[in-house]
Design a protein around this motif. Structure first.
Motif, PDB file in Angstrom:
ATOM      1  N   MET A 141      27.970  41.729  41.395  1.00 34.52           N
ATOM      2  CA  MET A 141      27.744  40.639  42.342  1.00 34.52           C
ATOM      3  C   MET A 141      28.827  39.559  42.196  1.00 34.52           C
ATOM      4  N   PHE A 142      29.393  39.434  40.996  1.00 34.47           N
ATOM      5  CA  PHE A 142      30.557  38.542  40.861  1.00 34.47           C
ATOM      6  C   PHE A 142      31.733  39.090  41.662  1.00 34.47           C
ATOM      7  N   TRP A 143      31.887  40.412  41.581  1.00 32.39           N
ATOM      8  CA  TRP A 143      32.948  41.036  42.379  1.00 32.39           C
ATOM      9  C   TRP A 143      32.746  40.751  43.861  1.00 32.39           C
ATOM     10  N   ASP A 144      31.483  40.882  44.294  1.00 32.24           N
ATOM     11  CA  ASP A 144      31.189  40.647  45.714  1.00 32.24           C
ATOM     12  C   ASP A 144      31.557  39.237  46.127  1.00 32.24           C
ATOM     13  N   MET A 145      31.438  38.303  45.185  1.00 29.91           N
ATOM     14  CA  MET A 145      31.782  36.917  45.512  1.00 29.91           C
ATOM     15  C   MET A 145      33.270  36.672  45.347  1.00 29.91           C
ATOM     16  N   GLY A 146      33.991  37.703  44.951  1.00 31.01           N
ATOM     17  CA  GLY A 146      35.434  37.598  44.889  1.00 31.01           C
ATOM     18  C   GLY A 146      35.998  37.177  43.543  1.00 31.01           C
ATOM     19  N   PHE A 147      35.146  37.232  42.500  1.00 29.99           N
ATOM     20  CA  PHE A 147      35.661  36.885  41.172  1.00 29.99           C
ATOM     21  C   PHE A 147      36.001  38.133  40.375  1.00 29.99           C
ATOM     22  N   LEU A 148      36.710  37.929  39.303  1.00 34.77           N
ATOM     23  CA  LEU A 148      36.957  38.964  38.300  1.00 34.77           C
ATOM     24  C   LEU A 148      37.755  40.152  38.821  1.00 34.77           C
ATOM     25  N   PHE A 149      38.598  39.921  39.826  1.00 35.15           N
ATOM     26  CA  PHE A 149      39.336  41.047  40.364  1.00 35.15           C
ATOM     27  C   PHE A 149      40.631  41.341  39.625  1.00 35.15           C
ATOM     28  N   LYS A 150      41.204  40.307  39.025  1.00 33.78           N
ATOM     29  CA  LYS A 150      42.467  40.553  38.319  1.00 33.78           C
ATOM     30  C   LYS A 150      42.233  41.572  37.224  1.00 33.78           C
ATOM     31  N   LEU A 151      43.228  42.462  37.042  1.00 32.98           N
ATOM     32  CA  LEU A 151      43.030  43.559  36.098  1.00 32.98           C
ATOM     33  C   LEU A 151      42.618  43.078  34.729  1.00 32.98           C
ATOM     34  N   LYS A 152      43.246  41.979  34.311  1.00 34.04           N
ATOM     35  CA  LYS A 152      42.950  41.508  32.965  1.00 34.04           C
ATOM     36  C   LYS A 152      41.499  41.053  32.877  1.00 34.04           C
ATOM     37  N   ASN A 153      41.065  40.281  33.904  1.00 27.13           N
ATOM     38  CA  ASN A 153      39.682  39.810  33.894  1.00 27.13           C
ATOM     39  C   ASN A 153      38.697  40.967  33.996  1.00 27.13           C
ATOM     40  N   ALA A 154      39.047  41.966  34.819  1.00 25.16           N
ATOM     41  CA  ALA A 154      38.162  43.123  34.950  1.00 25.16           C
ATOM     42  C   ALA A 154      38.023  43.810  33.605  1.00 25.16           C
ATOM     43  N   ALA A 155      39.137  43.887  32.872  1.00 28.97           N
ATOM     44  CA  ALA A 155      39.087  44.550  31.568  1.00 28.97           C
ATOM     45  C   ALA A 155      38.218  43.767  30.596  1.00 28.97           C
ATOM     46  N   ILE A 156      38.341  42.434  30.638  1.00 28.52           N
ATOM     47  CA  ILE A 156      37.493  41.623  29.752  1.00 28.52           C
ATOM     48  C   ILE A 156      36.021  41.808  30.143  1.00 28.52           C
TER      49      ILE A 156
END
Ligand code: HEM
Lengths: 110, 130
Positions: free
Chosen positions: A71-86
């Motif tokens: 749901m964070f993804w849906d709101m447009g957060f955490l898309f950067k590869l580094k953040n996704a990995a974290i």
């Protein structure tokens, strides 16, 4: 890693559905077939039953944490590869931590 | 899935029909999120309840379920989780099963099965609680 997390969300969702059928039977037997209810309670108390409950609890927490990340993804957060990995690790570790705390409570207080 | 494919040219409308979420993508998506959010507190209550009911006798279990708060939470949980799960499984079926008629059979069968299961659960809760 992120792709594997994604397919695991799907797999965990489908496995949870299978598990929820068992919990539904638990409820239905409690209402209509007490003898089968006692049998189910006895089954849960076996080693395999406990293992199944443990697995179900981890899958449930994993799906919940990863669902929140979705749901964070849906709101447009955490898309950067580094953040996704974290986030992968945050999800995995939270699920593992919640499972651990749950079972520690089960062993000590229940 | 070995299903005879129509070889004629289809209109876009005909193609879109039967492709499941193509009809109501947005509502489906929204309902999946709404139930996902509702599931969070309900699942926490569920885990707590299962822990509390470890090794419970039938009498202890029914006494717990007969508490109004617990019966209420359980009914909400059944509705939210099963609705969420069927919506989710619908996407999975749509993604992996390419034959239209087989897909329809799966979707309808699954929905009937889980609706029946949810009603049976709610009926059970009411029987215990009332
Ligand atoms: C604990 C709270 C829960 C949360 C926060 C949650 C969240 C989510 C989210 C956000 C999705 C959509 C993922 C996407 O768009 O790709 C999803 C999919 C799904 N969920 Fe849940 N869920 C929860 C509990 C459950 C339970 C208990 C079940 C099963 C009984 C379940 C079964 C499914 C299934 C089958 C899917 C479809 C998987 C897919 O499309 O790949 N969920 N969940």
């Amino acid at each position: 890693m992120t792709a594997r997390m994604s397919i695991s969300h799907r797999i965990s969702g489908v496995l949870l559905m299978a598990g929820s059928v068992v919990f539904a039977l638990w409820l239905i037997t409690a209402a209509f077939r007490p003898a089968y209810f006692d049998m189910m309670m006895a089954l849960v108390n076996t080693k395999i039953g406990t293992l199944a409950m443990f697995g179900f609890s981890f899958l449930l927490y994993y799906h919940m944490c990863n669902g929140i990340r979705h749901m964070f993804w849906d709101m447009g957060f955490l898309f950067k590869l580094k953040n996704a990995a974290i986030a992968n690790w945050v999800v995995l570790l939270s699920a593992a931590g919640l499972t651990f705390v749950t079972w520690k409570c089960v062993c000590e207080y229940m | 899935m070995g299903c005879p494919k129509k070889q004629k040219i289809e209109s876009d409308l005909a193609k879109a029909k039967g492709l499941g979420s193509a009809h109501h993508g947005a509502e489906h998506w929204m309902a999946q999120r709404v139930t996902a959010i509702a599931n969070i507190p309900l699942v926490i209550w569920f885990v707590y309840s299962v822990m509390a009911m470890k090794g419970a006798s039938h009498a202890e279990f029914t006494a717990y379920m007969a508490e109004p708060y617990n019966a209420f939470a359980a009914i909400l949980l059944i509705i939210s989780v099963f609705y969420h799960a069927v919506l989710g499984a619908q996407v999975v079926v749509e993604d992996y099963i390419s034959c239209k008629c087989f897909k329809m059979m799966k979707l309808i069968g699954m929905k009937l099965f889980f609706t029946a299961l949810a009603v049976a659960c709610i009926f059970s809760i009411l029987k215990i609680a009332l």
